[in-house]
Design a protein around this motif. Sequence first.
Motif, PDB file in Angstrom:
ATOM      1  N   UNK A  39     -77.532  57.092   8.070  1.00 30.22           N
ATOM      2  CA  UNK A  39     -78.696  57.994   7.980  1.00 30.22           C
ATOM      3  C   UNK A  39     -79.389  58.306   7.236  1.00 30.22           C
ATOM      4  N   UNK A  40     -80.178  57.502   5.990  1.00 29.93           N
ATOM      5  CA  UNK A  40     -80.466  57.292   4.973  1.00 29.93           C
ATOM      6  C   UNK A  40     -82.196  56.863   5.901  1.00 29.93           C
ATOM      7  N   UNK A  41     -82.055  56.342   6.792  1.00 26.82           N
ATOM      8  CA  UNK A  41     -83.241  55.729   7.468  1.00 26.82           C
ATOM      9  C   UNK A  41     -84.229  57.187   8.451  1.00 26.82           C
ATOM     10  N   UNK A  42     -83.211  57.293   8.873  1.00 26.07           N
ATOM     11  CA  UNK A  42     -82.811  58.959  10.114  1.00 26.07           C
ATOM     12  C   UNK A  42     -83.601  59.957   8.982  1.00 26.07           C
ATOM     13  N   UNK A  43     -83.364  59.821   7.802  1.00 31.15           N
ATOM     14  CA  UNK A  43     -84.191  60.714   6.887  1.00 31.15           C
ATOM     15  C   UNK A  43     -85.537  60.478   7.066  1.00 31.15           C
ATOM     16  N   UNK A  44     -85.305  58.665   6.372  1.00 29.56           N
ATOM     17  CA  UNK A  44     -87.023  58.768   5.976  1.00 29.56           C
ATOM     18  C   UNK A  44     -87.885  58.922   7.852  1.00 29.56           C
ATOM     19  N   UNK A  45     -87.249  59.033   7.881  1.00 30.38           N
ATOM     20  CA  UNK A  45     -87.732  58.397  10.240  1.00 30.38           C
ATOM     21  C   UNK A  45     -88.452  60.483  10.326  1.00 30.38           C
ATOM     22  N   UNK A  46     -87.609  61.233   9.783  1.00 28.86           N
ATOM     23  CA  UNK A  46     -87.850  62.488  10.230  1.00 28.86           C
ATOM     24  C   UNK A  46     -88.788  63.511   9.027  1.00 28.86           C
ATOM     25  N   UNK A 102     -77.695  55.792 -11.751  1.00 31.87           N
ATOM     26  CA  UNK A 102     -79.246  55.669 -12.019  1.00 31.87           C
ATOM     27  C   UNK A 102     -79.716  56.133 -11.850  1.00 31.87           C
ATOM     28  N   UNK A 103     -81.610  55.420 -12.014  1.00 35.63           N
ATOM     29  CA  UNK A 103     -82.733  56.069 -12.128  1.00 35.63           C
ATOM     30  C   UNK A 103     -83.089  55.990 -10.435  1.00 35.63           C
ATOM     31  N   UNK A 104     -82.466  55.247  -9.419  1.00 35.14           N
ATOM     32  CA  UNK A 104     -83.538  54.358  -8.519  1.00 35.14           C
ATOM     33  C   UNK A 104     -82.709  55.098  -8.103  1.00 35.14           C
ATOM     34  N   UNK A 105     -83.210  55.963  -6.302  1.00 29.94           N
ATOM     35  CA  UNK A 105     -82.100  56.481  -5.061  1.00 29.94           C
ATOM     36  C   UNK A 105     -82.258  55.703  -4.362  1.00 29.94           C
ATOM     37  N   UNK A 106     -80.672  56.032  -3.602  1.00 33.15           N
ATOM     38  CA  UNK A 106     -80.815  55.270  -2.353  1.00 33.15           C
ATOM     39  C   UNK A 106     -81.623  55.370  -1.356  1.00 33.15           C
ATOM     40  N   UNK A 107     -82.415  56.218  -1.465  1.00 34.05           N
ATOM     41  CA  UNK A 107     -83.458  56.800  -0.660  1.00 34.05           C
ATOM     42  C   UNK A 107     -84.189  55.080  -1.032  1.00 34.05           C
ATOM     43  N   UNK A 108     -85.257  55.412  -2.568  1.00 30.89           N
ATOM     44  CA  UNK A 108     -85.789  54.484  -2.352  1.00 30.89           C
ATOM     45  C   UNK A 108     -85.396  52.565  -2.747  1.00 30.89           C
ATOM     46  N   UNK A 109     -83.996  52.849  -2.590  1.00 29.13           N
ATOM     47  CA  UNK A 109     -83.364  51.516  -1.969  1.00 29.13           C
ATOM     48  C   UNK A 109     -83.727  51.005  -0.724  1.00 29.13           C
ATOM     49  N   UNK A 133     -78.638  37.515  -3.526  1.00 26.56           N
ATOM     50  CA  UNK A 133     -77.209  37.661  -3.753  1.00 26.56           C
ATOM     51  C   UNK A 133     -76.540  39.622  -3.965  1.00 26.56           C
ATOM     52  N   UNK A 134     -75.782  39.655  -3.447  1.00 27.75           N
ATOM     53  CA  UNK A 134     -75.750  41.180  -3.181  1.00 27.75           C
ATOM     54  C   UNK A 134     -75.128  41.084  -5.098  1.00 27.75           C
ATOM     55  N   UNK A 157     -76.972  47.767   3.546  1.00 27.46           N
ATOM     56  CA  UNK A 157     -76.313  47.907   3.025  1.00 27.46           C
ATOM     57  C   UNK A 157     -75.343  46.970   2.180  1.00 27.46           C
ATOM     58  N   UNK A 158     -75.099  45.783   2.469  1.00 25.76           N
ATOM     59  CA  UNK A 158     -74.601  44.788   1.005  1.00 25.76           C
ATOM     60  C   UNK A 158     -76.047  45.147  -0.021  1.00 25.76           C
ATOM     61  N   UNK A 159     -77.311  45.004   0.390  1.00 22.16           N
ATOM     62  CA  UNK A 159     -77.593  45.114  -0.323  1.00 22.16           C
ATOM     63  C   UNK A 159     -77.983  46.551  -1.478  1.00 22.16           C
ATOM     64  N   UNK A 160     -77.720  47.251  -0.720  1.00 18.67           N
ATOM     65  CA  UNK A 160     -77.737  48.421  -1.767  1.00 18.67           C
ATOM     66  C   UNK A 160     -76.571  48.927  -1.953  1.00 18.67           C
ATOM     67  N   UNK A 161     -75.684  48.487  -1.589  1.00 18.72           N
ATOM     68  CA  UNK A 161     -74.386  48.737  -2.163  1.00 18.72           C
ATOM     69  C   UNK A 161     -74.081  50.105  -1.580  1.00 18.72           C
TER      70      UNK A 161
END
Length: 110
Positions: free
Chosen positions: A48-55, A12-19, A3-4, A36-40
Amino acid sequence: MVGVPEAHTGWTFITSHARVLATIADNPNVRIRDIAARCRLTERAVARIISDLEQDGYLSHTRDGRINTYRIEPDKVLRHPAEAGLSVAALLSLLVQDETERTRKPVAPQ
């Protein structure tokens, strides 16, 4: 999909990148829409985050038709000096285990 969660404002304690990384760790074939739905987040923010993590070498993907399969580099160390020596695997073991614990139904007393 789990559930979303409700929308949240403030810090928050956890970053979007970590989520995003934890969501991918749960399902390497997850769609950006579902991340996107799960991480809001918006789909654009997730891309963009996936691109950051890949780069930076934390994540890679292969494409088979319309399906992306992500691969996390578990031995890569976290970027911030305060977490020097802490690996992605160590972080994910906390986050993914926490997600599993949160979604597990409590056992009724006998």
